[in-house]
Design a protein around this motif. Structure first.
Motif, PDB file in Angstrom:
ATOM      1  N   SER A 185       0.767  -1.196  -0.150  1.00 33.50           N
ATOM      2  CA  SER A 185       0.190  -0.020   0.083  1.00 33.50           C
ATOM      3  C   SER A 185       0.947   1.148   0.211  1.00 33.50           C
ATOM      4  O   SER A 185       2.222   1.109   0.231  1.00 33.50           O
ATOM      5  CB  SER A 185      -0.894   0.086   1.150  1.00 33.50           C
ATOM      6  N   VAL A 186       0.315   2.316  -0.281  1.00 34.06           N
ATOM      7  CA  VAL A 186       0.662   3.722  -0.361  1.00 34.06           C
ATOM      8  C   VAL A 186       1.689   3.771   0.891  1.00 34.06           C
ATOM      9  O   VAL A 186       2.985   4.586   0.902  1.00 34.06           O
ATOM     10  CB  VAL A 186       0.089   4.782  -0.808  1.00 34.06           C
ATOM     11  N   SER A 187       0.945   3.562   2.055  1.00 31.72           N
ATOM     12  CA  SER A 187       1.386   3.991   3.382  1.00 31.72           C
ATOM     13  C   SER A 187       2.693   3.193   3.576  1.00 31.72           C
ATOM     14  O   SER A 187       3.554   3.610   4.289  1.00 31.72           O
ATOM     15  CB  SER A 187       0.420   3.885   4.364  1.00 31.72           C
ATOM     16  N   GLU A 188       2.655   1.642   3.246  1.00 28.63           N
ATOM     17  CA  GLU A 188       3.767   0.880   3.547  1.00 28.63           C
ATOM     18  C   GLU A 188       4.867   1.305   2.900  1.00 28.63           C
ATOM     19  O   GLU A 188       6.169   1.052   3.209  1.00 28.63           O
ATOM     20  CB  GLU A 188       3.132  -0.370   3.049  1.00 28.63           C
ATOM     21  N   VAL A 189       4.637   1.802   1.390  1.00 30.65           N
ATOM     22  CA  VAL A 189       5.959   2.106   0.685  1.00 30.65           C
ATOM     23  C   VAL A 189       6.594   3.554   1.217  1.00 30.65           C
ATOM     24  O   VAL A 189       7.787   3.552   1.228  1.00 30.65           O
ATOM     25  CB  VAL A 189       5.338   2.510  -0.729  1.00 30.65           C
ATOM     26  N   ALA A 190       5.776   4.286   1.925  1.00 33.16           N
ATOM     27  CA  ALA A 190       6.307   5.465   2.427  1.00 33.16           C
ATOM     28  C   ALA A 190       7.057   5.118   3.705  1.00 33.16           C
ATOM     29  O   ALA A 190       7.938   5.777   4.228  1.00 33.16           O
ATOM     30  CB  ALA A 190       5.191   6.454   2.520  1.00 33.16           C
ATOM     31  N   ILE A 191       6.803   4.184   4.458  1.00 36.81           N
ATOM     32  CA  ILE A 191       7.095   4.204   5.797  1.00 36.81           C
ATOM     33  C   ILE A 191       8.343   2.986   5.973  1.00 36.81           C
ATOM     34  O   ILE A 191       9.182   3.136   6.535  1.00 36.81           O
ATOM     35  CB  ILE A 191       5.719   3.386   6.706  1.00 36.81           C
TER      36      ILE A 191
END
Length: 319
Positions: A185-191
């Motif tokens: 997910s986009v949050s996982e990619v960012a974190i």
């Protein structure tokens, strides 16, 4: 208006691609070939001079055939004697088949029979790659830029197993990056940048190891999320923090109320504790201000009566 917007977006993607690719190693760098070229020229001059001078000494006169012969011998000498730089490994074929590895340093080949198929640079190479508008698992298009550090450890495999190992490494890295983004997910990619780096290194290493190439590291440089989504994620993060703050405040109030109930039970059972607590609060209220507190109390009358009882009778009568 729409055409202008689309053109602006294309120009932005082009600038981003050019920005990340500027870190790529220059595979066509000519400075590393200056040494071998100068050495070949030196060999040609020395051999030509020796043959021409020897022919002139034998014939005693200038002969055009000796000149042509000296040129042919010098050209053949340059095809026989070579040098490879310290960071190079040379793959030599004989009659179209792999024969041996040579270098670094001086090596020899047989003209027309042996050919130099590849000079592999074994230094650490840098390849910049990216994923433009790649969809995450929650269908959010993002742009990701990364840098790959790799090196050729087996020049034979790099020559025989793949047609262009440099471009193949770049394409394999881009494919691995797109696959990794599509699974998160986009949050996982960012974190999870560190985990994404490690995952990419393992996947690319698995694909390129059969080409004689090892991956040193992969580093995510930049993650660009659409502006509208950035605002939504910022609002979501603020709401989440406010929610956590309210939950913490409620838990603190709950703990305080429990402690107050316990204190009330203690005060209810012991009146002296209530008085001590009252005196402590009074002391704390005037400690820093340096003020004076006057409290009307029946104790003063008790003190006066006790003093009067202890006074002499003459004072009592005088009163």
């Amino acid at each position: 208006m729409l055409n202008r917007t689309a053109k602006t977006e294309r120009e932005g993607r082009t600038r981003r691609a050019a920005g990340i690719e500027k870190y790529n190693s220059n595979v066509d760098r000519r400075t590393s070939q200056n040494g071998p070229l100068i050495f070949s020229a030196f060999i040609a001059v020395v051999v030509f001079s020796c043959v021409f001078v020897g022919g002139f000494a034998l014939m005693g006169e200038f002969n055009v055939w000796w000149l042509l012969g000296a040129l042919v011998v010098a050209w053949a000498a340059t095809m026989c004697v070579h040098i490879a730089m310290q960071w190079e490994k040379v793959v030599i074929f004989r009659f179209g088949k792999f024969d041996r590895m040579a270098g670094p340093g001086l090596y020899f080949t047989i003209p027309f029979i042996e050919q130099t198929a590849l000079k592999a640079d074994q230094r650490i190479m840098v390849t910049g790659f990216g994923a433009e508008e790649t969809l995450t698992s929650d269908l959010v298009p993002i742009n990701v830029d990364a840098v790959l550090f790799w090196m050729v450890w087996d020049a034979k495999k790099a020559c025989l197993e793949v047609e262009n190992y440099y471009n193949s490494v770049s394409l394999a890295a881009q494919t691995a990056l797109r696959d990794a983004i599509g699974r998160a997910s986009v949050s996982e990619v960012a974190i999870r940048r560190n985990q994404l780096d490690q995952e990419l290194q393992e996947v690319i290493e698995e694909r390129t190891s059969v080409w004689g190439i090892t991956v040193m590291s992969v580093e995510i440089r930049d993650i660009v999320i659409p502006q509208e989504l950035q605002e939504a994620m910022s609002a979501e993060a603020q709401a989440e923090r406010e929610k956590n703050a309210r939950m913490v405040l409620a838990e603190v109030e709950k703990d305080i109320s429990s402690m107050l109930v316990d204190a009330a039970n203690v005060y209810d059972e012991n009146e002296l504790a209530v008085r001590l607590r009252t005196m402590h609060l009074l002391y704390e209220s005037v400690k820093n201000s340096g003020g004076t507190v006057v409290i009307p109390s029946a104790y003063s009358e008790g003190f006066a009566d006790a003093g009067l009882d202890r006074a002499p009778d003459s004072l009592k009568s005088g009163k």
